[in-house]
Write a protein that holds these residues in place. Structure first.
Motif, PDB file in Angstrom:
ATOM      1  N   ASP A 176      35.938-114.221 -22.408  1.00 10.55           N
ATOM      2  CA  ASP A 176      37.205-114.944 -22.245  1.00 10.55           C
ATOM      3  C   ASP A 176      37.778-115.326 -23.617  1.00 10.55           C
ATOM      4  N   ASP A 177      39.097-115.471 -23.675  1.00  7.65           N
ATOM      5  CA  ASP A 177      39.799-115.970 -24.875  1.00  7.65           C
ATOM      6  C   ASP A 177      39.482-115.150 -26.120  1.00  7.65           C
ATOM      7  N   GLU A 233      45.855-112.004 -21.056  1.00  2.02           N
ATOM      8  CA  GLU A 233      46.109-113.317 -20.444  1.00  2.02           C
ATOM      9  C   GLU A 233      47.502-113.808 -20.805  1.00  2.02           C
TER      10      GLU A 233
END
Ligand code: C2E
Ligand code: MG
Ligand code: MG
Ligand code: MG
Length: 288
Positions: A176-177, A233
């Protein structure tokens, strides 16, 4: 600076500090009770295959409905919950709730759940997850755990051992991220990730900012080279989505495709297997 302004200011600062400490203590206290008081809910945000426009799954996003504070955003309470250890009970609740809900969906779409570093390094995370999968009946292949790089760095050997146990259960793991914090390219090779989620800061206004576009292209190239699909995202505009399509980014998630909302709002999307049309009608969270 404060010294020059005299004694009155010290008292003022003491008062502010006192309030902050009390506030923090009450937050910690309330967090410990929040699970048993039923104050948490899970919202879902759709994830789309960029090429086909198909709905591929949802990310589960936690919300805390505090009786006096109202809706507390996760960025405010997750760090506190991590420091006090309350995240262990909260994280178990999110996983159980999400797996239970996803097991009842009309189609076997994927569901992604955020896992905190404290949870990952907790006493028996893989065992707990195994039990949750058995109890809820969710097929492990439908579950994707989202883990940030920060969660790996504090004890890489332990993190690797846990990720291997999770993979052995049949669940998927996404980084993630990506691109923020402790980004290290070697982490992508050293840990058994199935997907890269590029942070939304690299998507923002990507069609006009050539430096951002260069970074995004590099991450997509990295994904191709390592055989890992990339999800972008924070996609908010049609221009951003078409840029992603042109650059062959596999998946997208963001306000354009749907804001986080109760799963009921996506019943139509799940049935149709598409986000765009159904997402527009979803009762979503207000713009922050
Ligand atoms: P994240 O995992 O990177 O989740 C994506 C965040 O971006 C979510 O914020 C989502 O609402 C927001 N977002 C999605 N699309 C857009 C967009 O187009 N534009 C903008 N500006 N924002 C968008 P949210 O729900 O406030 O969650 C924030 C963070 O809190 C998450 O970041 C995640 O790190 C953490 N979090 C959320 N739920 C959980 C949970 O159940 N457990 C743990 N450990 N952490 C969680
Ligand atoms: Mg996430
Ligand atoms: Mg993220
Ligand atoms: Mg985040």
């Amino acid at each position: 600076h404060a010294k020059a302004e005299g004694r009155g200011n010290y008292q003022f600062y003491d008062a502010v500090l006192g309030t902050q400490i009390r506030d923090r203590r009450s937050l910690e206290h309330d967090l410990r009770l929040a699970v048993s008081r039923g104050e948490f809910t899970v919202l879902y945000q759709p994830q789309m295959d960029v090429m086909s426009g198909e709905l591929v799954g949802f990310e589960a996003l936690l919300r805390w409905n505090h009786p006096e504070r109202g809706s507390v955003p996760p960025d405010h309470f997750i760090p506190v919950a991590e420091e006090t250890g309350a995240i262990l009970a909260i994280g178990d609740w999110v996983l159980r709730e999400t797996c239970r809900e996803a097991a009842g969906w009309e189609r076997p779409l994927r569901v992604a759940v955020n896992v905190s570093a404290v949870q990952l390094h907790g006493p028996d995370f893989a065992q707990t997850l195994h039990e949750i999968l058995l109890q809820t009946g969710l097929r492990p292949g439908r579950l994707e755990l989202e883990i940030t790089e920060t969660a790996l760095v504090r004890d890489p050997a332990r993190a690797l051992a846990t990720l291997r146990r999770l993979k052995a259960l049949g669940v998927r793991v996404a980084m993630d991220d990506f691109g923020t914090g402790y980004s290290s390219l070697s982490n992508l090779r050293a840990f058994p990730f199935d997907k890269i989620k590029i942070d939304r800061s690299f998507i923002r206004a990507v069609d006009v900012n050539t430096e951002t576009a260069a970074i995004l292209r590099a991450v997509l190239g990295l994904g191709r080279g390592l055989g890992l699909p990339v999800l972008a995202e924070g996609v908010e505009t049609p221009a951003e989505l078409s840029f992603l399509g042109a650059e062959a980014c596999q998946e997208a998630q963001g306000y354009l495709l749907g804001r986080p909302a109760p799963i009921e709002d996506f019943a139509e999307a799940i049935r149709l297997g598409r986000v765009a049309d159904a997402a527009i009608h979803a009762t979503s969270e207000p713009v922050r």
